[in-house]
Design an enzyme around this catalytic site. Structure first.
Site, PDB file in Angstrom:
ATOM      1  N   SER A 165       0.792  -1.235   0.000  1.00  0.00           N
ATOM      2  CA  SER A 165       0.000   0.000   0.000  1.00  0.00           C
ATOM      3  C   SER A 165       0.819   1.278   0.000  1.00  0.00           C
ATOM      4  CB  SER A 165      -0.953   0.021   1.205  1.00  0.00           C
ATOM      5  OG  SER A 165      -2.047  -0.846   0.969  1.00  0.00           O
ATOM      6  N   LYS A 211       0.070   3.631  -2.764  1.00  0.00           N
ATOM      7  CA  LYS A 211      -1.013   4.621  -2.671  1.00  0.00           C
ATOM      8  C   LYS A 211      -0.463   6.059  -2.645  1.00  0.00           C
ATOM      9  CE  LYS A 211      -4.651   1.846  -0.423  1.00  0.00           C
ATOM     10  NZ  LYS A 211      -4.100   0.478  -0.302  1.00  0.00           N
ATOM     11  N   SER A 267      -5.919   2.906   4.773  1.00  0.00           N
ATOM     12  CA  SER A 267      -5.410   2.229   3.576  1.00  0.00           C
ATOM     13  C   SER A 267      -6.547   1.551   2.825  1.00  0.00           C
ATOM     14  CB  SER A 267      -4.336   1.208   3.963  1.00  0.00           C
ATOM     15  OG  SER A 267      -3.483   0.950   2.883  1.00  0.00           O
TER      16      SER A 267
END
Length: 407
Positions: free
Chosen positions: A92, A95, A150
């Site tokens: 993640s 991101k 997340s």
């Protein structure tokens, strides 16, 4: 007027009696200070740990992470790194690139009611913030769901607002290239494990540094707690970056500015973290620690931050997070410029050392020539040379006339 100038110059050149007092030496023009030759960017492509510190400064900590990097966020100078360009799954932390690519085009106060089809395709086991269909959200709410929880569901909705999943992938890839992050290949914008999806400690640090320069990104990344809408009510969410919140027994890091953590089965634990101490801000990236359990990524990032703040005043950069076009060395024939402070945001990024320069594991210093490129090539010296020659001729003529008059 020109003739008078010639005569005056000629009279000055005529033999004369010794002066009653000697004139002092001409002042020496200041010589530009030496310009440091920055690290060869190829240094970061070498295997193992790269750092350049004097013997009086501790070496970087030994970590279990497969790859890591610590850099000065203001200048982009890389202080130390291990396998910086090793391509690994980012989880993640990807991101951050998603935010860099899509944040500018989505106004924070824009409202959107989520439909059922927008939540399709979310991978099994994904982290979710709890986005619900038929509920209206502000874009800012969805971004808090991305940064704090997340939430892959929030990523899906924002990607839809950005033009769709495929368009977002293309935009993320283009953003990475524009930042000089060439190790990253985007397959799933939320960081979910996907064949061929990779990044590197170098690229993640680039994304973290770029994010800190975006006020919205920086604000979301540093938010420890928030309320998330659920229709007529809301519920609390907490940032999963333990260095920011001090949760789960992980001590909060003083001055932490947040950024983003991640985890997948394939990637292991990953983290981009930034912290400020005094006037210095550091950014670190850590990928896949192999020892110490689920929270080792935070402790290894802590070690890098501690080392970085202690070593930064003495370390010489081993690379730069600046984009390649900004990292091009100045033309060798360019006129010398005053050296910039090593901490100046406009400091020259690394370039390849000149032939004959010391090895890259030493601090290289080059002194630029004080005479520019050896000549202007535009005839600017021709006119002064003509004046001087004419003055000599005039002086000779006057000396001959005086000699004849004496006879």
């Amino acid at each position: 007027m020109i003739v008078s100038s010639f005569v005056a110059a000629a009279l000055l050149l005529l033999p004369s009696a010794p002066a009653s007092s000697a004139t002092g030496p001409r002042p020496v023009e200041p010589v530009p200070p030496p310009v440091a030759v920055r690290a060869d960017p190829a240094l970061l492509h070498r295997a193992g740990t790269q750092a350049r510190v004097p013997r009086t400064v501790a070496a970087p900590p030994r970590l279990s992470a497969r790859s890591w990097l610590v850099a000065d966020a203001a200048t982009g100078d890389v202080l130390a790194a291990r396998d910086a360009h090793r391509r690994l799954p980012p989880a993640s932390t990807l991101k951050t690139l998603f935010a860099l690519a899509t944040l500018p085009g989505l106004p924070a106060e824009r409202q959107h009611t989520v439909s059922e089809h927008e939540l399709r395709g979310i991978g099994d086991g994904s982290s979710l913030v709890g986005v619900r269909e038929e509920v209206t959200y502000r874009v800012a709410d969805l971004w808090r769901g991305v940064f704090l929880s997340s939430g892959n569901d929030a990523v899906r909705v924002l990607a839809g607002l950005n033009g769709g999943w495929d368009a977002t992938i293309r935009k993320m890839q283009a953003t990475a290239r524009s930042l000089g992050a060439h190790d990253t290949r985007v397959v799933s914008p939320d960081g979910y494990d996907a064949p061929g999806q990779v990044s590197s400690a170098y690229d993640l640090a680039v994304f973290g540094r770029a994010g800190l320069r975006n006020p919205d990104f920086a604000r979301y990344a540093a938010t420890p707690y928030a309320q998330f809408p659920a229709g007529r009510w809301s519920f609390g969410i907490r940032n999963t970056n333990r260095l920011l919140t001090g949760a789960d027994g992980v001590r909060r890091y003083p001055g932490l500015l947040g950024v983003k953590n991640g985890y997948t089965t394939h990637a292991g634990h990953t983290l981009i973290a930034a912290a400020r101490k005094g006037s210095r801000t550091l950014v670190v990236s850590v990928m896949n620690p192999r020892q110490g359990g689920a929270y080792a990524v935070y402790e290894e990032a802590r070690s890098l931050l501690d080392w970085g703040f202690a070593a930064a005043p003495h370390a010489r950069p081993v690379g730069s997070l600046l984009p390649p076009r900004a990292a091009l060395p100045a033309r060798a024939a360019a006129a010398p410029q005053p050296a910039r402070s090593p901490r100046s945001p406009a400091a020259a990024p690394p370039g390849r050392p000149a032939p004959g320069a010391p090895p890259t594991d030493a601090v290289s210093v080059a002194t630029l020539p004080t005479g520019g490129d050896g000549g202007s090539g535009d005839g600017s010296l021709l006119l002064p040379a003509t004046f001087v020659g004419s003055a000599f001729l005039a002086a000779g003529a006057l000396w001959w006339v005086r000699r004849r008059s004496t006879r």
